[in-house]
Design an enzyme around this catalytic site. Structure first.
Site, PDB file in Angstrom:
ATOM      1  N   ARG A  55       0.865  -1.185   0.000  1.00 27.39           N
ATOM      2  CA  ARG A  55       0.000   0.000   0.000  1.00 27.39           C
ATOM      3  C   ARG A  55       0.900   1.232   0.000  1.00 27.39           C
ATOM      4  O   ARG A  55       2.119   1.111   0.071  1.00 27.39           O
ATOM      5  CB  ARG A  55      -1.011   0.003   1.163  1.00 27.39           C
ATOM      6  CG  ARG A  55      -0.645  -0.631   2.449  1.00 27.39           C
ATOM      7  CD  ARG A  55       0.451   0.036   3.243  1.00 27.39           C
ATOM      8  NE  ARG A  55       0.231   1.465   3.396  1.00 27.39           N
ATOM      9  CZ  ARG A  55       1.163   2.346   3.646  1.00 27.39           C
ATOM     10  NH1 ARG A  55       2.439   1.983   3.764  1.00 27.39           N
ATOM     11  NH2 ARG A  55       0.891   3.628   3.766  1.00 27.39           N
ATOM     12  N   GLY A  56       0.258   2.406  -0.098  1.00 31.84           N
ATOM     13  CA  GLY A  56       1.030   3.635  -0.269  1.00 31.84           C
ATOM     14  C   GLY A  56       1.131   3.913  -1.764  1.00 31.84           C
ATOM     15  O   GLY A  56       1.490   3.016  -2.546  1.00 31.84           O
ATOM     16  N   GLN A 200      -1.816   2.413   9.949  1.00 33.57           N
ATOM     17  CA  GLN A 200      -0.527   2.477   9.238  1.00 33.57           C
ATOM     18  C   GLN A 200       0.520   3.222  10.064  1.00 33.57           C
ATOM     19  O   GLN A 200       1.717   2.953   9.956  1.00 33.57           O
ATOM     20  CB  GLN A 200      -0.690   3.184   7.879  1.00 33.57           C
ATOM     21  CG  GLN A 200      -1.473   2.415   6.851  1.00 33.57           C
ATOM     22  CD  GLN A 200      -2.945   2.777   6.860  1.00 33.57           C
ATOM     23  OE1 GLN A 200      -3.498   3.123   7.900  1.00 33.57           O
ATOM     24  NE2 GLN A 200      -3.589   2.676   5.718  1.00 33.57           N
ATOM     25  N   ASP A 241      -1.942  10.796  -2.041  1.00 35.51           N
ATOM     26  CA  ASP A 241      -2.388   9.772  -2.995  1.00 35.51           C
ATOM     27  C   ASP A 241      -2.743  10.359  -4.341  1.00 35.51           C
ATOM     28  O   ASP A 241      -2.664   9.682  -5.368  1.00 35.51           O
ATOM     29  CB  ASP A 241      -3.585   9.007  -2.431  1.00 35.51           C
ATOM     30  CG  ASP A 241      -3.086   7.988  -1.432  1.00 35.51           C
ATOM     31  OD1 ASP A 241      -2.814   8.385  -0.287  1.00 35.51           O
ATOM     32  OD2 ASP A 241      -2.903   6.821  -1.810  1.00 35.51           O
ATOM     33  N   LYS A 252      -4.492   9.990   3.277  1.00 34.78           N
ATOM     34  CA  LYS A 252      -5.172   9.115   4.244  1.00 34.78           C
ATOM     35  C   LYS A 252      -6.193   9.870   5.085  1.00 34.78           C
ATOM     36  O   LYS A 252      -5.945  10.994   5.518  1.00 34.78           O
ATOM     37  CB  LYS A 252      -4.107   8.481   5.139  1.00 34.78           C
ATOM     38  CG  LYS A 252      -4.597   7.529   6.200  1.00 34.78           C
ATOM     39  CD  LYS A 252      -5.526   6.452   5.707  1.00 34.78           C
ATOM     40  CE  LYS A 252      -4.972   5.637   4.572  1.00 34.78           C
ATOM     41  NZ  LYS A 252      -6.031   4.813   3.897  1.00 34.78           N
TER      42      LYS A 252
HETATM   43  O1  MRU Z   1      -4.442   3.292   2.302  1.00 40.22           O
HETATM   44  P1  MRU Z   1      -2.969   3.473   2.161  1.00 40.22           P
HETATM   45  O2  MRU Z   1      -2.183   2.911   3.296  1.00 40.22           O
HETATM   46  O3  MRU Z   1      -2.484   3.007   0.824  1.00 40.22           O
HETATM   47  O4  MRU Z   1      -2.779   5.046   2.200  1.00 40.22           O
HETATM   48  C1  MRU Z   1      -1.491   5.559   2.136  1.00 40.22           C
HETATM   49  C2  MRU Z   1      -1.443   7.030   2.281  1.00 40.22           C
HETATM   50  O5  MRU Z   1      -2.425   7.687   2.459  1.00 40.22           O
HETATM   51  C3  MRU Z   1      -0.095   7.649   2.097  1.00 40.22           C
HETATM   52  O6  MRU Z   1       0.034   8.787   2.881  1.00 40.22           O
HETATM   53  C4  MRU Z   1       0.087   8.041   0.617  1.00 40.22           C
HETATM   54  O7  MRU Z   1      -0.215   6.951  -0.206  1.00 40.22           O
HETATM   55  C5  MRU Z   1       1.444   8.511   0.336  1.00 40.22           C
HETATM   56  S1  MRU Z   1       2.635   7.229   0.454  1.00 40.22           S
HETATM   57  C6  MRU Z   1       4.150   7.864   0.071  1.00 40.22           C
END
Ligand code: MRU
Length: 349
Positions: A55-56, A200, A241, A252
């Site tokens: 994820r991320g 997370q 994202d 997030k």
């Molecule tokens: O749901 P996730 O864990 O994929 O969300 C991740 C985030 O919101 C991060 O802050 C974002 O993807 C940036 S990661 C460098």
């Protein structure tokens, strides 16, 4: 407060292309178990993205590129299979634009080499996916270099979710800025929001920073305002994202609240993200698709049922922070202060 014992191990391999398949560290099991998952088909890669084994936003992009490559590796009729492979991967998570960016990059390459022998196409797609991964690490290091100067020495940095090595191919975006500031010799420490519902921050950010010896304090999300008011937080740094053309930032769930509290308390709010996270096709953040995830993430904490049966649940995985709360966007190219449609268009050129 001290970062003198920081070791910056940087040994976490989030995702790798191997002869056995696409290997990912299983982020649903960290920090209690360090296990790895090998995806041998594009469908398995899509499942890993959907179930947040990986994820991320940038890491999802790398996984998607490798998903296309492994799909090509096992296809005997790529002209027919390529659209299906890309569509399957594109349907996994809707918010992180890096997913679509990576799939498009692979599609464009395929279009330019489709006339070549199948073996050559496969090789080139695999090489491209590995390039997406390598470039991401270099991009994060550049983001870190640009952002480190913005981090006030002797203060605490607050971050939300995990925008670290685990959320990328390595080094991290927001955590890359923190790592680069520590490497510059700044004496900083970090407050990590736990980041309900998927935790997370508690599970991944706390683990990553602790391994690096960067002093880290875990707080629950509802403590952020208290500490932002206290004067000890020098800046907030988060990832993204998707960033709309006007600088509105999807990140997030909970990021928006942190941004408002930061502004109220005159604490700079920085967003660290690669240019591939910019979506100039969307004029504002209102147009960013927000993923709704399973109610179980809210009713349960680590498998323990904490809510009454049959309660209605909302679980948007992301929120949108309007650009007026964003002090600057830190990219691999430069720092865009008070981002606007004009400045971001120039930046992306
Ligand atoms: O749901 P996730 O864990 O994929 O969300 C991740 C985030 O919101 C991060 O802050 C974002 O993807 C940036 S990661 C460098």
């Amino acid at each position: 407060m001290s970062s003198s014992s920081a070791v910056l191990t940087q040994t976490i391999e989030t995702i790798e292309w191997t002869p056995a398949g696409v290997v990912m560290i299983d982020q649903t099991r960290l920090p209690r178990e360090t296990t790895f998952v090998t995806c041998r088909t594009y469908v398995e890669v899509a499942d890993a993205i959907r179930h947040m084994i990986i994820r991320g936003a940038p890491a999802i992009g790398v996984a998607a590129a490798m998903g296309v490559a492994i799909g090509a590796l096992h296809s005997e009729n790529l002209a027919a299979d390529m659209p299906v492979i890309c569509e399957t991967l594109a349907k996994t998570r809707p918010t992180a634009v890096n997913l679509f960016w990576a799939i498009d990059r692979m599609k464009k390459l395929y279009a330019s080499i489709a006339h070549e022998p199948l073996g050559v196409i496969r090789e080139k797609l695999i090489t491209e996916a590995q390039k997406v991964r390598e470039e991401d690490i270099a991009i994060n290091q550049a983001i870190g270099r640009h952002g480190a100067d913005l981090v006030p020495d002797g203060k605490t940095v607050l971050t939300h979710c995990n925008a670290g090595a685990l959320a990328t191919a390595g080094f991290g975006t927001a955590l890359g800025v923190i790592r680069a500031a520590v490497l510059q010799g700044k004496k900083i420490d970090v407050f990590a929001d736990e980041t309900r519902p998927f935790l997370q921050g508690a599970r991944l950010t706390a683990w990553e920073l602790q391994r690096d010896g960067i002093e880290t304090t875990l707080i629950t999300d509802n403590m952020a305002g208290h500490f932002l008011k206290s004067g000890r937080i020098g800046c907030v740094v988060v990832g993204a994202d998707r960033i709309a053309a006007n600088g509105d930032v999807a990140n997030k769930i909970g990021t928006y609240g942190v941004a408002v509290l930061a502004k109220e308390n005159n604490v700079p709010f920085y967003v660290a993200a690669p240019i591939s996270t910019l979506d100039l096709t969307l004029s504002s953040g209102d147009l960013i698709p927000i993923e709704e995830r399973s109610a179980l993430e809210v009713t349960h904490v680590q498998g323990v049922h904490v809510a009454p049966d049959d309660i209605k649940v909302a679980n948007p995985a992301f929120d949108v922070t309007p650009n007026r709360y964003v002090t600057a966007i830190i990219t691999e190219r430069c720092v865009a202060r008070t981002p606007t449609t004009e400045s971001l268009k120039t930046l992306a050129l």
